[in-house]
Design an enzyme around this catalytic site. Structure first.
Site, short mmCIF file in Angstrom:
data_model
loop_
_atom_site.label_atom_id
_atom_site.label_comp_id
_atom_site.label_asym_id
_atom_site.label_seq_id
_atom_site.Cartn_x
_atom_site.Cartn_y
_atom_site.Cartn_z
N ARG A 129 -1.58 -2.69 4.95
CA ARG A 129 -2.36 -1.50 4.61
C ARG A 129 -2.45 -1.39 3.08
O ARG A 129 -1.51 -1.77 2.37
CB ARG A 129 -1.67 -0.26 5.16
CG ARG A 129 -2.45 1.01 4.93
CD ARG A 129 -1.65 2.26 5.31
NE ARG A 129 -2.46 3.44 5.07
CZ ARG A 129 -1.96 4.66 4.88
NH1 ARG A 129 -0.65 4.86 4.92
NH2 ARG A 129 -2.77 5.67 4.65
N HIS A 130 -3.58 -0.87 2.61
CA HIS A 130 -3.73 -0.64 1.16
C HIS A 130 -2.59 0.24 0.61
O HIS A 130 -1.89 0.91 1.37
CB HIS A 130 -5.07 0.04 0.87
CG HIS A 130 -5.22 1.34 1.58
ND1 HIS A 130 -4.58 2.49 1.16
CD2 HIS A 130 -5.87 1.67 2.71
CE1 HIS A 130 -4.84 3.47 2.00
NE2 HIS A 130 -5.62 3.00 2.96
N GLY A 131 -2.44 0.26 -0.71
CA GLY A 131 -1.39 1.05 -1.34
C GLY A 131 -1.76 2.52 -1.49
O GLY A 131 -2.79 2.98 -0.98
N ALA A 159 0.98 0.76 2.11
CA ALA A 159 1.40 -0.64 2.01
C ALA A 159 2.19 -1.10 3.25
O ALA A 159 2.87 -2.13 3.22
CB ALA A 159 2.20 -0.93 0.74
#
Ligand SMILES: *[C@@H]1O[C@H](CO)[C@@H](O)[C@H](O)[C@H]1NC(C)=O
Ligand SMILES: *[C@@H]1O[C@H](CO)[C@@H](O)[C@H](O)[C@H]1NC(C)=O
Ligand SMILES: *[C@@H]1O[C@H](CO)[C@@H](O)[C@H](O)[C@H]1NC(C)=O
Ligand SMILES: *[C@@H]1O[C@H](CO)[C@@H](O)[C@H](O)[C@H]1NC(C)=O
Ligand SMILES: *[C@@H]1O[C@H](CO)[C@@H](O)[C@H](O)[C@H]1NC(C)=O
Length: 478
Positions: free
Chosen positions: A81-83, A408
């Site tokens: 997953r994105h930060g 993340a």
């Protein structure tokens, strides 16, 4: 941006410790709000893995629990997953509304309230809309360094230069930038090593990394939920799909929370809606995730309240992305097959004595990407469904988004060759060893690859995205 102190070689020795890399996150943790454990998908990765608060680059290969010294990893797929990101426009608007209410109508002498009214400034603006923040860049840079320490033979400089590490991302800016951040974590690390060698005149002819390494944008794969017609119709845009969420929001537990907030602010109970309470909860969560600040907004909740807020979010994820409806997980069939085809290819290449052509696949997406896949694989399935009426008996549930899906968050699938063609597959969630549900055996945390494929046989033979996602498709459900 973070600049390395290249003039001071001594610092190179500290690249694997807090001091040299990024000391901001090595501070003591007195700033952590008491309710930080309940932030659902708005929580920090460090609050799920608290050992990282001491050293954000800590990675210990003993978590892999290799069954024998003969086991060598041959491929890694990482779905990440994105930060940490800014709030979305919708949430920002609600935050402004709450802020105005508190400014104009709240009264009381408590210091936290005075602080909101006199010192705290509303700094969230609509244009921030979900963008990755600097902390989010660091989340991915640090993750990249930790993974390169866990899997040094796969995430290696040589493999990156040789094009054996592949990056695929969702088209959303926060994901593309997270992908770039992951890559920069690796190249910064290796550039330092190159310079260190050169400084000591070790005849090192390697160039610094200055080229861009390609990444592919693939929304069919990383944003499958946007393209699954049946999911969009039956769940995503169907208010009835989340009826349990609405019932809990207007139920007795939540009314209790709203009343307490109104009392703390000394405003009429009717002024505090669920959306405003959520805005307060998000203000606490975002101030913490973005700035590491324990903001006065956190004082509007005690832990009991935060647990109820968490339950709303868990209910929503459960019914919209989790086990609530079959199509939620089936929408990820395309990613499921993609992952297994990469594993199969690596297995085949290794078995036929070819060099594995893709040692690492890094796939960056969303919580909405990870959760359906985890659900499809059978993770976090409790005996009872989460409903508006069983909050009290769900306190021990495994379905806890705060623990599953911080910024993340990541699912790692590591394929090992353990000698004599003995292939094993290990799943790691947020850098913790987990076991495939429904797969029991002696080496739970690292089962034989063929046993994993047997476990998921039905999905491997079916689970066709086009078929599952067709409107009026085959699978009727409740
Ligand atoms: C790694 O973990 C093992 C077992 O948990 C522990 O004994 C060892 O000291 C750790 N190593 C480091 C460098 O932290
Ligand atoms: C807040 O106070 C103002 C007066 O300062 C009043 O006009 C308004 O109705 C109040 N709003 C709410 C939501 O209570
Ligand atoms: C991504 O990074 C670029 C360049 O650093 C920056 O201009 C842009 O604002 C970032 N976008 C998001 C969504 O964070
Ligand atoms: C995206 O991934 C899917 C599944 O692996 C693949 O079929 C498709 O060709 C990819 N699309 C692009 C544009 O690369
Ligand atoms: C297959 O994997 C094993 C274990 O890492 C390794 O020793 C062997 O060299 C690999 N084969 C090829 C052709 O890469």
């Amino acid at each position: 941006m973070l600049a390395f102190p290249l003039k001071f070689p001594l610092f190179y020795f500290f690249i694997f410790s807090c001091f040299g890399y990024n000391s901001v996150f090595c501070d003591d943790n007195s700033n952590i709000p008491a309710i930080a454990r309940y932030f659902s998908t708005k929580g920090r990765y460090e609050d799920v893995n608290s050992y990282l608060m001491e050293d954000i680059l800590a990675a210990n290969r003993s978590i892999l629990q290799l069954p024998s010294a003969q086991c060598h990893e041959i491929h890694l797929t990482a779905i990440i997953r994105h930060g940490t990101r800014y709030p979305t426009v919708k949430n920002i608007k609600e935050m402004h509304q709450l802020y105005e209410l508190v400014q104009r109508n709240a009264s009381g002498e408590e210091s936290w309230l005075r602080e909101i009214q006199t010192q705290w400034r509303m700094w969230y603006t609509d244009d921030m809309d979900g963008r990755l923040v600097q902390k989010g860049v660091d989340d991915l840079r640090h993750l990249a360094v930790r993974l390169s320490k866990l899997f040094p033979s796969l995430i290696s400089e040589q493999n990156l230069r040789g094009g054996l590490i592949k990056f695929i991302t969702s088209s959303k800016h926060r994901c593309v930038n997270s992908t770039l951040a992951f890559k920069s974590g690796l190249t910064e690390l290796w550039n330092i090593q190159v310079q260190f060698q050169q400084y000591h005149a070790k005849n090192d002819n390697r160039d610094n990394f200055d080229q861009e390494f390609d990444h592919a944008v693939n929304d069919s794969l990383m944003r499958f939920f946007d393209r699954c017609a049946k999911f969009l119709q039956d769940v995503d845009s169907n208010p009835l799909a989340v009826v349990e969420v609405d019932k809990f929001k207007s139920g007795p537990e939540m009314s209790g929370v709203l009343d307490k907030i109104a009392d703390r602010l000394r405003v009429p109970h009717s002024d505090i809606t669920y959306d405003l309470a959520q805005a307060a909860f998000y203000l606490c969560a975002y101030e913490f995730a973005i700035k590491t600040v324990n903001s006065p907004w956190c004082q509007l909740f005690d832990e009991h309240d935060a647990e109820a807020m968490e339950y709303v979010h868990d209910l929503k994820e459960y019914w919209k992305r989790g086990h609530g409806y079959d199509i939620n997980s089936k929408s990820s069939c395309i990613l499921f097959h993609d992952v297994f085809s990469r594993l199969d290819r690596s297995a085949t290449e290794n078995k036929s004595n070819q060099q594995v052509s893709e040692t690492v696949t890094v796939q960056v997406g969303h919580a909405d990407t990870l959760l359906p896949l985890l659900t499809l694989l059978g993770f976090f399935k409790d005996t009872d469904a989460l409903t508006s009426t069983n909050y009290a008996t769900q306190t021990q549930r495994s379905f806890r988004t705060s623990r599953m899906l911080p910024y993340a968050a990541n699912l790692l699938l590591v394929l090992y060759d353990c000698g004599a063609g003995d292939l094993r597959l290990q799943p790691l969630l947020n850098e913790h060893s987990v076991t495939f549900p429904g797969l029991t055996g002696q080496q739970d945390s690292m089962p034989l690859y063929r046993d994993v494929k047997e476990r998921y046989k039905d999905l491997l033979q079916g689970c066709d995205f086009e078929t599952e996602c067709k409107l009026f498709g085959p699978s009727a459900e409740g």
